[in-house]
Design a protein around this motif. Structure first.
Motif, short mmCIF file in Angstrom:
data_model
loop_
_atom_site.label_atom_id
_atom_site.label_comp_id
_atom_site.label_asym_id
_atom_site.label_seq_id
_atom_site.Cartn_x
_atom_site.Cartn_y
_atom_site.Cartn_z
N ASN A 45 3.02 0.58 5.40
CA ASN A 45 2.64 -0.51 4.37
C ASN A 45 1.67 -0.98 4.42
O ASN A 45 0.96 -1.38 3.52
N LEU A 180 -0.43 -3.01 -9.88
CA LEU A 180 -1.67 -2.49 -8.94
C LEU A 180 -2.49 -3.96 -8.62
O LEU A 180 -3.23 -4.13 -7.43
N VAL A 183 -1.60 -6.12 -5.56
CA VAL A 183 -2.27 -5.60 -4.16
C VAL A 183 -3.63 -5.85 -4.40
O VAL A 183 -4.33 -6.14 -3.20
N PRO A 190 2.35 -3.28 -0.95
CA PRO A 190 2.79 -2.11 -1.88
C PRO A 190 4.10 -1.98 -1.76
O PRO A 190 4.95 -1.57 -3.04
#
Length: 607
Positions: A45, A180, A183, A190
């Protein structure tokens, strides 16, 4: 025989089982399981987070404004505003969105309080990750609320709007970009994004099922329901303006979303008693506003507002007066151009009838200009024939021909000025290009048009209708004087604020006006105007910093918009206090009735 139900009638739900397939539920659970599995493997992760976060570029990259803007677009407030602006007919997606609010809130906060996963900025130091915006440390991480909201609204729009397959794919693509971005800005792992996307799909499916079984959609289609939605949109626009998102760089997107919601609210209120879908064109406002907000977020990410504010405060009184007087002078030139246009038309078509005075022309121009600034994609152009027909009884066909002619004049003059200011090379090369363009316009195009008219009767009729009574050279001179004065004023403002050389400021202003003429844009050309001036600065290699040039462009643009809208409001207010001149619309209507009656009597057979 009973008629089949019309899906466009209020209350008829367009949702069908084929539009919400069973495998959507399977995808939702797969995403939730993938997020949970990744949460149980912290090494993988964290490695995936580092890869995505470093690839985004960080707060100093030009993409920072895009990632921050996408995060703002994933807020519940933003997505609700978008759905309300898009759903103008059945209100099915909107009804499901209102049901989705409590469902999504439950599926967001319950796992957060159960898992209590720490955010990336809480575990890692500042040199281990990129953080765009204000770091989020205290709230739990799992799942991502932005991802959940984006995928929930994508599910509602794809299922309830009756869109084509490519539109459904596009809306889920936007939702994936929002996920996205969480992140990229350093706010989520994620695993949070995957679980949030799955819970978003689940929330949307639950909300669709609840909306199908409730009378909310039918009530929203009633006039009082539409007016309540208009009030709600107005409140959402105000809330968006004052919302603290934690991403100051994305504040331009908040401005454009608030403007979108305000325009949608006004249109919904005005069409509350009209048939469903009467204001469906408002949905076209969404994409230009989103793109304009993201473009401004990119262009203004390092905007030096302090020097521009100091320059504005330091402008002498004569500069302010010159800017306002120059813009008002350009309005007067345009109004005189309209007066001559319709004076010539009246002498050819309505001899002896009173035509537009200068007061009427100023009123017409200011109203048309205000409509152009408020409505997107140049939809305000429709106000010109509508105002001429409503106020003065001029046939819509003649008003449309006049609009086409005026825009052709503007395009020719602005194109020549663009060649003179933006073409690279020596001044003699620019002069030669302008001379060549004039040769084409004055010699070659008329001959080509006459040749086509000899071959094509329809083209000959079109040419005759467009060029009738329009051989007034003074109209061309008024058009040239108007554009020269306006560009001198706006270019001078840019030169004072950027700062720039005077000629470079005028050239950048020409580029901005050329961009505003494009049909795909937000209201008032917000975003495209500033982007064109920034591009012109790069093209001309001016010495001013790009961020400061963009800030100056936004300040000059805001000043010109304020002068235009305030001039319209003040002029209309003063005109309401003055005695009104008797309208000659009734004279035109009587004339048309007399002509029709005489034609009927001429066609009547003799006894």
């Amino acid at each position: 025989m009973p008629s089949s139900p019309d899906p466009n009638v209020a209350g008829e739900s367009p949702l069908r089982s084929s539009q919400t397939p069973w495998w959507s539920l399977g995808i939702a659970f797969l995403l939730i399981l993938a997020g949970t599995a990744l949460q149980l493997r912290p090494e993988l992760n964290h490695a995936l987070f580092r890869l995505g976060n470093q690839a985004a570029g960080g707060p100093d990259a030009w993409t920072a404004g895009i990632w921050a803007g996408l995060s703002v677009a994933g807020l519940g407030l933003s997505t609700l505003m978008v759905v309300m602006a898009l759903d103008r007919t059945r209100q099915a997606a909107l009804a499901a969105a209102l049901w989705c609010i409590p469902v999504a809130a439950l599926l967001t906060h319950l796992p957060k309080n159960l898992v209590r996963s720490p955010r990336p900025p809480k575990l890692w130091t500042a040199d281990q990750l990129w953080v765009i915006g204000e770091p989020i440390v205290h709230s739990p991480s799992m799942p991502s609320g932005h991802s959940l909201t984006a995928f929930a609204m994508a599910t509602l729009l794809a299922s309830a709007m009756g869109w084509a397959r490519w539109q459904q794919v596009a809306v889920f693509g936007v939702a994936a970009l929002v996920a996205l971005s969480r992140v990229a800005v350093g706010a989520h792992w994620p695993s949070d994004v995957l679980a949030g996307a799955g819970l978003g799909l689940l929330s949307g499916l639950i909300a669709l099922a609840l909306a199908q079984r409730s009378p909310l959609q039918r009530w929203l289609n009633l006039p009082r329901g539409r007016r309540l939605l208009a009030v709600l949109e107005l409140l959402l626009a105000l809330a968006m303006l004052v919302q603290k998102t934690g991403y100051p760089i994305a504040q331009p997107l908040q401005w454009t979303l608030a403007l979108m919601s305000l325009c949608s609210a006004v249109s919904r209120w005005q069409s509350a008693d009209a048939p469903a879908g009467a204001d469906a064109r408002v949905a076209r406002l969404v994409l230009p506003c989103l793109l304009a907000g993201l473009a401004l977020a990119v262009l203004l990410r390092n905007a030096s507002w302090q020097p521009v504010a100091e320059a504005l405060r330091g402008l002498p009184a004569w500069a302010w007066l010159a800017l306002c007087a120059g813009l008002w002078g350009s309005y007067a030139l345009r109004a005189e151009r309209l007066r001559r246009e319709w004076g010539n038309w009246g002498r050819a078509n309505r001899p002896g009838q009173p035509m537009l005075t200068l007061h009427d022309s100023v009123d017409l121009f200011l109203a048309h200009n205000a409509a152009l600034l408020v409505l997107p994609m140049r939809a305000g152009e429709a106000g010109y024939p509508w105002l001429l027909n409503r106020r003065f009884g001029i046939p819509v066909a003649d008003a449309l021909r006049s609009l086409v002619w005026l825009r052709l004049q503007d395009a020719c003059v602005l194109g020549l000025l663009g060649l003179a200011c933006l073409l690279p090379g020596s001044p003699w090369l620019r002069l030669g290009a302008v001379a060549g363009a004039l040769l084409v316009l004055l010699v070659l195009l008329p001959r080509l048009s006459n040749w086509l008219g000899a071959k094509l009767p329809r083209w000959r009729a079109l040419q005759a209708g467009l060029l009738a009574h329009r051989d007034d050279r003074l109209g061309w001179l008024l058009c040239l004087a108007n554009w020269c004065l306006k560009l001198l004023v706006l270019g001078g403002g840019l030169a004072l604020l950027a700062p720039l050389p005077w000629l470079a400021g005028v050239s950048a202003a020409v580029a901005g006006e050329l961009a505003v003429a494009l049909p795909i844009q937000a209201p008032a050309g917000v975003g495209s105007y500033e982007a064109a001036i920034w591009a012109a600065g790069q093209w001309l290699q001016v010495a001013a910093e790009p961020a400061r040039l963009t800030s100056a462009a936004l300040a000059v643009h805001a000043l010109s918009l304020a002068v235009a809208l305030l001039s319209f409001a003040l002029y209309r207010g003063v005109a309401m206090l003055l005695p009104r001149r008797t309208s000659f619309k009734t004279d035109f209507a009587a004339d048309a009735a007399n002509v029709t009656a005489s034609q009927r009597s001429a066609d009547r057979p003799l006894p």
